[in-house]
Motif scaffolding. Sequence first.
Motif, PDB file in Angstrom:
ATOM      1  N   ALA A 134       4.097 -10.092   4.806  1.00  0.00           N
ATOM      2  CA  ALA A 134       3.019  -9.125   4.614  1.00  0.00           C
ATOM      3  C   ALA A 134       2.563  -8.550   5.951  1.00  0.00           C
ATOM      4  O   ALA A 134       2.277  -7.357   6.061  1.00  0.00           O
ATOM      5  N   SER A 135       2.520  -9.393   6.977  1.00  0.00           N
ATOM      6  CA  SER A 135       2.151  -8.920   8.311  1.00  0.00           C
ATOM      7  C   SER A 135       3.163  -7.894   8.812  1.00  0.00           C
ATOM      8  O   SER A 135       2.782  -6.860   9.372  1.00  0.00           O
ATOM      9  N   ASP A 136       4.445  -8.149   8.587  1.00  0.00           N
ATOM     10  CA  ASP A 136       5.484  -7.177   8.977  1.00  0.00           C
ATOM     11  C   ASP A 136       5.301  -5.856   8.239  1.00  0.00           C
ATOM     12  O   ASP A 136       5.447  -4.779   8.830  1.00  0.00           O
ATOM     13  N   GLU A 137       4.981  -5.922   6.933  1.00  0.00           N
ATOM     14  CA  GLU A 137       4.737  -4.703   6.158  1.00  0.00           C
ATOM     15  C   GLU A 137       3.574  -3.917   6.767  1.00  0.00           C
ATOM     16  O   GLU A 137       3.635  -2.695   6.900  1.00  0.00           O
TER      17      GLU A 137
ATOM     18  N   GLY B 163       4.802   4.130   9.530  1.00  0.00           N
ATOM     19  CA  GLY B 163       4.344   4.793   8.317  1.00  0.00           C
ATOM     20  C   GLY B 163       3.082   5.607   8.489  1.00  0.00           C
ATOM     21  O   GLY B 163       2.869   6.597   7.773  1.00  0.00           O
ATOM     22  N   ARG B 164       2.252   5.219   9.416  1.00  0.00           N
ATOM     23  CA  ARG B 164       0.990   5.937   9.606  1.00  0.00           C
ATOM     24  C   ARG B 164       1.235   7.387  10.004  1.00  0.00           C
ATOM     25  O   ARG B 164       0.512   8.289   9.564  1.00  0.00           O
ATOM     26  N   ILE B 165       2.248   7.629  10.781  1.00  0.00           N
ATOM     27  CA  ILE B 165       2.575   8.993  11.200  1.00  0.00           C
ATOM     28  C   ILE B 165       2.949   9.831   9.989  1.00  0.00           C
ATOM     29  O   ILE B 165       2.474  10.963   9.821  1.00  0.00           O
ATOM     30  N   GLU B 166       3.797   9.277   9.121  1.00  0.00           N
ATOM     31  CA  GLU B 166       4.201   9.993   7.903  1.00  0.00           C
ATOM     32  C   GLU B 166       3.013  10.196   6.967  1.00  0.00           C
ATOM     33  O   GLU B 166       2.897  11.245   6.323  1.00  0.00           O
ATOM     34  N   THR B 167       2.149   9.203   6.884  1.00  0.00           N
ATOM     35  CA  THR B 167       0.949   9.327   6.057  1.00  0.00           C
ATOM     36  C   THR B 167       0.089  10.477   6.554  1.00  0.00           C
ATOM     37  O   THR B 167      -0.358  11.323   5.776  1.00  0.00           O
ATOM     38  N   ARG B 168      -0.135  10.539   7.845  1.00  0.00           N
ATOM     39  CA  ARG B 168      -0.956  11.615   8.413  1.00  0.00           C
ATOM     40  C   ARG B 168      -0.341  12.972   8.130  1.00  0.00           C
ATOM     41  O   ARG B 168      -1.030  13.912   7.740  1.00  0.00           O
ATOM     42  N   ARG B 169       0.958  13.091   8.299  1.00  0.00           N
ATOM     43  CA  ARG B 169       1.640  14.368   8.030  1.00  0.00           C
ATOM     44  C   ARG B 169       1.483  14.768   6.571  1.00  0.00           C
ATOM     45  O   ARG B 169       1.226  15.933   6.258  1.00  0.00           O
ATOM     46  N   ALA B 170       1.649  13.811   5.670  1.00  0.00           N
ATOM     47  CA  ALA B 170       1.509  14.098   4.235  1.00  0.00           C
ATOM     48  C   ALA B 170       0.075  14.535   3.922  1.00  0.00           C
ATOM     49  O   ALA B 170      -0.134  15.491   3.157  1.00  0.00           O
ATOM     50  N   LEU B 171      -0.897  13.852   4.485  1.00  0.00           N
ATOM     51  CA  LEU B 171      -2.290  14.211   4.236  1.00  0.00           C
ATOM     52  C   LEU B 171      -2.598  15.617   4.733  1.00  0.00           C
ATOM     53  O   LEU B 171      -3.310  16.375   4.065  1.00  0.00           O
TER      54      LEU B 171
ATOM     55  N   VAL C   3      -0.417   3.116   0.466  1.00  0.00           N
ATOM     56  CA  VAL C   3       0.048   2.068   1.368  1.00  0.00           C
ATOM     57  C   VAL C   3      -0.163   0.744   0.644  1.00  0.00           C
ATOM     58  O   VAL C   3      -1.271   0.481   0.168  1.00  0.00           O
ATOM     59  N   SER C   4       0.892  -0.070   0.526  1.00  0.00           N
ATOM     60  CA  SER C   4       0.768  -1.357  -0.166  1.00  0.00           C
ATOM     61  C   SER C   4       1.388  -2.467   0.660  1.00  0.00           C
ATOM     62  O   SER C   4       2.380  -2.253   1.359  1.00  0.00           O
ATOM     63  N   ILE C   5       0.775  -3.631   0.554  1.00  0.00           N
ATOM     64  CA  ILE C   5       1.369  -4.854   1.102  1.00  0.00           C
ATOM     65  C   ILE C   5       1.235  -5.935   0.041  1.00  0.00           C
ATOM     66  O   ILE C   5       0.343  -5.870  -0.808  1.00  0.00           O
ATOM     67  N   THR C   6       2.132  -6.897   0.093  1.00  0.00           N
ATOM     68  CA  THR C   6       2.085  -8.005  -0.859  1.00  0.00           C
ATOM     69  C   THR C   6       1.945  -9.303  -0.086  1.00  0.00           C
ATOM     70  O   THR C   6       2.756  -9.607   0.791  1.00  0.00           O
TER      71      THR C   6
ATOM     72  N   ILE D 105      -2.069  -5.589  -2.361  1.00  0.00           N
ATOM     73  CA  ILE D 105      -3.209  -4.797  -1.922  1.00  0.00           C
ATOM     74  C   ILE D 105      -2.695  -3.383  -1.712  1.00  0.00           C
ATOM     75  O   ILE D 105      -1.708  -3.177  -1.001  1.00  0.00           O
ATOM     76  N   THR D 106      -3.367  -2.419  -2.328  1.00  0.00           N
ATOM     77  CA  THR D 106      -2.920  -1.033  -2.252  1.00  0.00           C
ATOM     78  C   THR D 106      -4.075  -0.140  -1.828  1.00  0.00           C
ATOM     79  O   THR D 106      -5.162  -0.213  -2.388  1.00  0.00           O
ATOM     80  N   TRP D 107      -3.803   0.692  -0.835  1.00  0.00           N
ATOM     81  CA  TRP D 107      -4.746   1.715  -0.407  1.00  0.00           C
ATOM     82  C   TRP D 107      -4.206   3.051  -0.879  1.00  0.00           C
ATOM     83  O   TRP D 107      -3.020   3.330  -0.722  1.00  0.00           O
ATOM     84  N   THR D 108      -5.059   3.869  -1.456  1.00  0.00           N
ATOM     85  CA  THR D 108      -4.667   5.214  -1.856  1.00  0.00           C
ATOM     86  C   THR D 108      -5.565   6.214  -1.150  1.00  0.00           C
ATOM     87  O   THR D 108      -6.752   5.952  -0.927  1.00  0.00           O
ATOM     88  N   ILE D 109      -4.975   7.336  -0.789  1.00  0.00           N
ATOM     89  CA  ILE D 109      -5.721   8.425  -0.161  1.00  0.00           C
ATOM     90  C   ILE D 109      -5.316   9.697  -0.895  1.00  0.00           C
ATOM     91  O   ILE D 109      -4.133  10.017  -0.971  1.00  0.00           O
ATOM     92  N   ARG D 110      -6.314  10.392  -1.446  1.00  0.00           N
ATOM     93  CA  ARG D 110      -6.048  11.617  -2.194  1.00  0.00           C
ATOM     94  C   ARG D 110      -6.896  12.756  -1.654  1.00  0.00           C
ATOM     95  O   ARG D 110      -8.101  12.579  -1.438  1.00  0.00           O
ATOM     96  N   PRO D 111      -6.274  13.924  -1.472  1.00  0.00           N
ATOM     97  CA  PRO D 111      -7.065  15.100  -1.095  1.00  0.00           C
ATOM     98  C   PRO D 111      -7.999  15.471  -2.250  1.00  0.00           C
ATOM     99  O   PRO D 111      -7.603  15.412  -3.419  1.00  0.00           O
ATOM    100  N   VAL D 112      -9.235  15.810  -1.930  1.00  0.00           N
ATOM    101  CA  VAL D 112     -10.229  16.174  -2.937  1.00  0.00           C
ATOM    102  C   VAL D 112     -11.125  17.286  -2.398  1.00  0.00           C
ATOM    103  O   VAL D 112     -11.116  17.577  -1.200  1.00  0.00           O
TER     104      VAL D 112
END
Length: 122
Positions: free
Chosen positions: A53-56, A64-72, A80-83, A89-96
Amino acid sequence: MRAGYWCECWTEDLDVQRRPAPLASVDAYSAAQADRWVAVALRTITPALDSQASDEAWDWLYEGRIETRRALLRAKPCTVSITQGRTRITWTIRPVLFAPLAHRNGVELPSCAYDFKPCATD
């Protein structure tokens, strides 16, 4: 109306057949603020995670953060999920678009906010 991002964190017990449980949410007004919320959470919990999970977590923080920022910035939702063990545990970010609330005239906090008493550190 103001553009922004709705960010949520959910936990899911992988051994039990039920819906994920909401853990936290926050409104963000920039892509940087939204992905920073996830990054701070991941950095905070990483010491308590098992090695997988730490590696994830660190993979997302470094790559992944770079790709997340670009997508946003392209107004795409992100997840973003880790097990950890049997917990996901899952974090979701949606434009609103945030609509202003008519009854929110100031920055006064609700009364329950004053119940928090900070502890002295050693």
